[in-house]
Motif scaffolding. Structure first.
Motif, PDB file in Angstrom:
ATOM      1  N   ILE A 106       0.830  -1.248   0.082  1.00 45.92           N
ATOM      2  CA  ILE A 106      -0.142  -0.121  -0.119  1.00 45.92           C
ATOM      3  C   ILE A 106       0.824   1.073  -0.281  1.00 45.92           C
ATOM      4  O   ILE A 106       0.321   2.417   0.198  1.00 45.92           O
ATOM      5  CB  ILE A 106      -0.777   0.153   1.190  1.00 45.92           C
ATOM      6  CG1 ILE A 106      -0.085   0.034   2.283  1.00 45.92           C
ATOM      7  CG2 ILE A 106      -1.705  -1.150   1.188  1.00 45.92           C
ATOM      8  CD1 ILE A 106      -0.693   0.823   3.653  1.00 45.92           C
ATOM      9  N   ALA A 107       2.251   1.182  -0.185  1.00 41.41           N
ATOM     10  CA  ALA A 107       3.078   2.184   0.234  1.00 41.41           C
ATOM     11  C   ALA A 107       2.755   3.368  -0.888  1.00 41.41           C
ATOM     12  O   ALA A 107       2.535   4.596  -0.399  1.00 41.41           O
ATOM     13  CB  ALA A 107       4.578   2.038  -0.191  1.00 41.41           C
ATOM     14  N   GLN A 108       2.527   3.339  -2.017  1.00 42.03           N
ATOM     15  CA  GLN A 108       2.197   4.250  -3.033  1.00 42.03           C
ATOM     16  C   GLN A 108       0.966   5.068  -2.518  1.00 42.03           C
ATOM     17  O   GLN A 108       0.669   6.036  -2.477  1.00 42.03           O
ATOM     18  CB  GLN A 108       2.356   3.963  -4.465  1.00 42.03           C
ATOM     19  CG  GLN A 108       3.902   3.796  -4.836  1.00 42.03           C
ATOM     20  CD  GLN A 108       3.753   3.489  -6.249  1.00 42.03           C
ATOM     21  OE1 GLN A 108       3.394   2.639  -6.806  1.00 42.03           O
ATOM     22  NE2 GLN A 108       4.659   4.247  -7.098  1.00 42.03           N
ATOM     23  N   ALA A 109      -0.075   4.141  -2.683  1.00 43.89           N
ATOM     24  CA  ALA A 109      -1.494   4.603  -2.022  1.00 43.89           C
ATOM     25  C   ALA A 109      -1.659   5.519  -0.866  1.00 43.89           C
ATOM     26  O   ALA A 109      -2.198   6.552  -0.625  1.00 43.89           O
ATOM     27  CB  ALA A 109      -2.370   3.496  -2.163  1.00 43.89           C
ATOM     28  N   TRP A 110      -0.873   4.854   0.043  1.00 41.19           N
ATOM     29  CA  TRP A 110      -0.999   5.559   1.393  1.00 41.19           C
ATOM     30  C   TRP A 110      -0.192   6.909   1.461  1.00 41.19           C
ATOM     31  O   TRP A 110      -0.429   7.895   2.030  1.00 41.19           O
ATOM     32  CB  TRP A 110      -0.502   4.630   2.573  1.00 41.19           C
ATOM     33  CG  TRP A 110      -0.735   5.164   4.010  1.00 41.19           C
ATOM     34  CD1 TRP A 110      -0.194   5.808   4.763  1.00 41.19           C
ATOM     35  CD2 TRP A 110      -1.994   5.233   4.635  1.00 41.19           C
ATOM     36  NE1 TRP A 110      -0.662   6.293   5.842  1.00 41.19           N
ATOM     37  CE2 TRP A 110      -1.960   5.731   5.547  1.00 41.19           C
ATOM     38  CE3 TRP A 110      -3.416   4.687   4.427  1.00 41.19           C
ATOM     39  CZ2 TRP A 110      -3.124   6.233   6.781  1.00 41.19           C
ATOM     40  CZ3 TRP A 110      -4.417   4.791   5.056  1.00 41.19           C
ATOM     41  CH2 TRP A 110      -4.259   5.561   6.397  1.00 41.19           C
TER      42      TRP A 110
ATOM     43  N   ALA B 131      -8.809   5.221  -3.895  1.00 39.27           N
ATOM     44  CA  ALA B 131      -8.444   6.491  -4.609  1.00 39.27           C
ATOM     45  C   ALA B 131      -7.151   6.541  -5.394  1.00 39.27           C
ATOM     46  O   ALA B 131      -7.179   7.283  -6.451  1.00 39.27           O
ATOM     47  CB  ALA B 131      -8.440   7.472  -3.566  1.00 39.27           C
ATOM     48  N   TYR B 132      -6.410   5.647  -5.159  1.00 39.57           N
ATOM     49  CA  TYR B 132      -5.009   5.660  -5.989  1.00 39.57           C
ATOM     50  C   TYR B 132      -5.332   4.721  -7.204  1.00 39.57           C
ATOM     51  O   TYR B 132      -4.484   5.352  -8.208  1.00 39.57           O
ATOM     52  CB  TYR B 132      -3.960   4.980  -4.900  1.00 39.57           C
ATOM     53  CG  TYR B 132      -2.576   4.881  -6.004  1.00 39.57           C
ATOM     54  CD1 TYR B 132      -1.789   6.129  -5.587  1.00 39.57           C
ATOM     55  CD2 TYR B 132      -2.107   3.845  -6.649  1.00 39.57           C
ATOM     56  CE1 TYR B 132      -0.735   6.080  -6.488  1.00 39.57           C
ATOM     57  CE2 TYR B 132      -0.779   3.753  -7.146  1.00 39.57           C
ATOM     58  CZ  TYR B 132      -0.019   5.086  -6.953  1.00 39.57           C
ATOM     59  OH  TYR B 132       1.133   5.153  -7.670  1.00 39.57           O
TER      60      TYR B 132
ATOM     61  N   LEU C 117     -13.902  13.136   3.563  1.00 43.64           N
ATOM     62  CA  LEU C 117     -13.502  14.204   2.543  1.00 43.64           C
ATOM     63  C   LEU C 117     -14.029  14.400   1.297  1.00 43.64           C
ATOM     64  O   LEU C 117     -14.282  15.594   0.805  1.00 43.64           O
ATOM     65  CB  LEU C 117     -11.856  13.868   2.272  1.00 43.64           C
ATOM     66  CG  LEU C 117     -10.843  14.033   3.439  1.00 43.64           C
ATOM     67  CD1 LEU C 117      -9.627  13.170   2.872  1.00 43.64           C
ATOM     68  CD2 LEU C 117     -10.519  15.463   3.848  1.00 43.64           C
ATOM     69  N   LEU C 118     -14.777  13.206   0.798  1.00 47.28           N
ATOM     70  CA  LEU C 118     -15.348  13.386  -0.542  1.00 47.28           C
ATOM     71  C   LEU C 118     -16.744  14.115  -0.289  1.00 47.28           C
ATOM     72  O   LEU C 118     -17.230  14.907  -1.059  1.00 47.28           O
ATOM     73  CB  LEU C 118     -15.790  12.234  -1.302  1.00 47.28           C
ATOM     74  CG  LEU C 118     -14.313  11.330  -1.562  1.00 47.28           C
ATOM     75  CD1 LEU C 118     -14.611  10.158  -2.250  1.00 47.28           C
ATOM     76  CD2 LEU C 118     -13.845  12.415  -2.653  1.00 47.28           C
TER      77      LEU C 118
ATOM     78  N   PRO D  75      -8.227  12.416 -10.503  1.00 47.01           N
ATOM     79  CA  PRO D  75      -8.171  13.200  -9.111  1.00 47.01           C
ATOM     80  C   PRO D  75      -7.443  12.397  -8.124  1.00 47.01           C
ATOM     81  O   PRO D  75      -7.228  11.234  -8.248  1.00 47.01           O
ATOM     82  CB  PRO D  75      -9.812  12.423  -8.942  1.00 47.01           C
ATOM     83  CG  PRO D  75      -9.885  11.385  -9.821  1.00 47.01           C
ATOM     84  CD  PRO D  75      -9.062  11.632 -11.078  1.00 47.01           C
ATOM     85  N   HIS D  76      -6.784  13.410  -7.327  1.00 49.64           N
ATOM     86  CA  HIS D  76      -5.990  12.949  -6.102  1.00 49.64           C
ATOM     87  C   HIS D  76      -7.159  12.456  -4.966  1.00 49.64           C
ATOM     88  O   HIS D  76      -8.435  12.715  -4.924  1.00 49.64           O
ATOM     89  CB  HIS D  76      -5.428  14.069  -5.482  1.00 49.64           C
ATOM     90  CG  HIS D  76      -4.381  14.285  -6.536  1.00 49.64           C
ATOM     91  ND1 HIS D  76      -3.174  15.254  -6.050  1.00 49.64           N
ATOM     92  CD2 HIS D  76      -3.909  14.113  -7.886  1.00 49.64           C
ATOM     93  CE1 HIS D  76      -2.327  15.421  -7.192  1.00 49.64           C
ATOM     94  NE2 HIS D  76      -2.767  14.504  -8.108  1.00 49.64           N
ATOM     95  N   TYR D  77      -6.798  11.684  -3.951  1.00 46.49           N
ATOM     96  CA  TYR D  77      -7.301  11.366  -2.791  1.00 46.49           C
ATOM     97  C   TYR D  77      -8.122  12.442  -2.221  1.00 46.49           C
ATOM     98  O   TYR D  77      -7.594  13.643  -1.872  1.00 46.49           O
ATOM     99  CB  TYR D  77      -6.420  10.629  -1.811  1.00 46.49           C
ATOM    100  CG  TYR D  77      -6.975  10.192  -0.336  1.00 46.49           C
ATOM    101  CD1 TYR D  77      -7.522   9.016  -0.426  1.00 46.49           C
ATOM    102  CD2 TYR D  77      -7.021  11.022   0.649  1.00 46.49           C
ATOM    103  CE1 TYR D  77      -8.363   8.539   0.654  1.00 46.49           C
ATOM    104  CE2 TYR D  77      -7.483  10.583   1.878  1.00 46.49           C
ATOM    105  CZ  TYR D  77      -8.116   9.273   1.906  1.00 46.49           C
ATOM    106  OH  TYR D  77      -8.697   8.980   3.031  1.00 46.49           O
TER     107      TYR D  77
END
Length: 382
Positions: free
Chosen positions: A127-131, A155-156, A284-285, A174-176
């Motif tokens: 999950i490194a990049q996503a987190w 989201a990633y 957030l959304l 779209p970003h997180y």
């Protein structure tokens, strides 16, 4: 960006000792006061009972089993049923209360994170990049809701794959925490409505208030507006818009500014697509959907006259779903326009084309089926 902010951590007992870790919640929820360590032997019924009493469960088993448990818990939570002849506004309020309760219950299934960042569970994915994209670095052992990890990963994928926008003939990424422009009808309004004319030429300058992904600013620039100033109060949105505009080759045409509402000065065209429903944002959304007490809508109308050139136009893009749900009246909107010293120059309407507008099983189908999205063309009242 580090997720480690000054905040209470979490503590629990296990393996013959007491343990503590930092706490992270994407929604800003407080750290749970009671946490128990659980593993693959926990049943969904027992998990539901623990959550019902406000007890959080720190998973120490297999990652995929944790996901299955979360799904099983979700199936045990009551689904919304609208009472016959129930007032639509009251029903919608009750629906949102139910959604918030559901999120709180499911948010009590926790998992451990360690620097990397990584999930400290068997068979956990990378999950490194996503987190990192969603929450930043993990600098010490941290506990977070499993829902937050799943949200970051989902989201990633949205960001990596992108969303094709017909009006740009290109993808937006779209970003997180930044709302994806999935409803194309409002994009078409901006792409097709005639631009205000200044000295015989289309408006050379425009402001895009609350730019989000930057999609409306990009459409205006593609249409030939020479300079667009796009604002957003959220750093995530500013970074997202800048990245998208750079990928589209529109850096020189659009300037993205972090700030609340209007940039300094005036423009012949000021565009705003505020959240469409009055209400409190729980995630957030939700910030892109719910506008507490119509605050952003009213701020846009109240400030438009001070930032619009004489003879210019303010384009307010908004759905009337709030009116059909009994959350805001058309009379309210018209009164706020008049109180701001503005007048309606015209309005362009388009019907909703999203799946919920065609789903007869939706408890608010009657409201959604009659939804109209409008571009209100506003000017300074003479």
């Amino acid at each position: 960006m580090s997720i480690l902010q000054p905040a209470p951590g979490v503590s629990w007992s296990g393996d013959g000792g007491e343990h503590t870790a930092s706490w992270f919640s994407a929604s800003g929820a407080a750290a749970p006061k009671k946490v128990v360590a659980v593993n693959d032997s926990l049943t969904a019924d027992d998990a539901h009972r623990l959550a019902a009493h406000g007890t959080a469960m720190l998973w120490q088993g297999d990652y995929h089993n944790a996901r299955q448990l979360l799904s099983a818990m979700a199936r045990r939570l009551p689904t919304f049923a609208r009472a016959k002849d129930e007032d639509v506004a009251k029903a919608f309020y009750r629906y949102r209360q139910g959604r918030a309760h559901r999120a709180r219950m499911l948010g009590l299934v926790l998992i451990p994170l360690v620097p990397g960042p990584a999930v400290a569970l068997r068979r956990a994915p990378d999950i490194a990049q996503a987190w990192m994209s969603a929450a930043g670095a993990v600098e010490e052992p941290t506990v977070t809701p499993l829902q937050d990890v799943l949200g970051a990963v989902g989201a990633y994928e949205w960001r990596r794959n992108g969303l094709f926008v017909q009006e740009l003939d290109a993808k937006i990424h779209p970003h997180y925490g930044t709302f994806a422009p999935i409803r194309s009808e409002y994009l078409a309004l901006v792409a097709e409505t005639a631009l205000p004319v200044v000295a015989g030429q289309p408006a050379p300058l425009a402001f895009d208030i609350g730019t989000g992904t930057g999609v409306l600013a990009a459409i205006l620039a593609k249409r030939g507006v020479q300079q667009v100033v796009a604002t957003d109060s959220e750093p995530r949105a500013v970074a997202c818009a800048e990245e998208n505009l750079h990928a589209l080759g529109l850096d020189n045409a659009v300037t993205v500014v972090q700030g609340d509402m209007f940039p300094p000065g005036r423009a012949p065209l000021v565009v705003c697509n505020p959240p469409w429903l009055p209400g409190t944002a729980n995630t957030l959304l939700d910030n892109a959907v719910y506008d507490p007490k119509s605050r952003m809508l009213r701020a846009f109308l109240a400030g438009l006259g001070q930032h619009l050139d004489a003879g210019g136009e303010g384009w307010l893009i908004i759905s009337d779903l709030a009116e059909h749900l009994g959350l805001r009246s058309r009379a309210d909107l018209l009164a706020w326009i008049a109180q701001a010293g503005l007048e309606v120059l015209g309005r362009v309407d388009t019907t909703a084309a999203h799946p919920k507008a065609m789903d007869a099983s939706d408890p608010f189908y009657a409201a959604r089926a009659h939804e109209v999205t409008s571009m209100w063309r506003l000017g300074i009242k003479s």
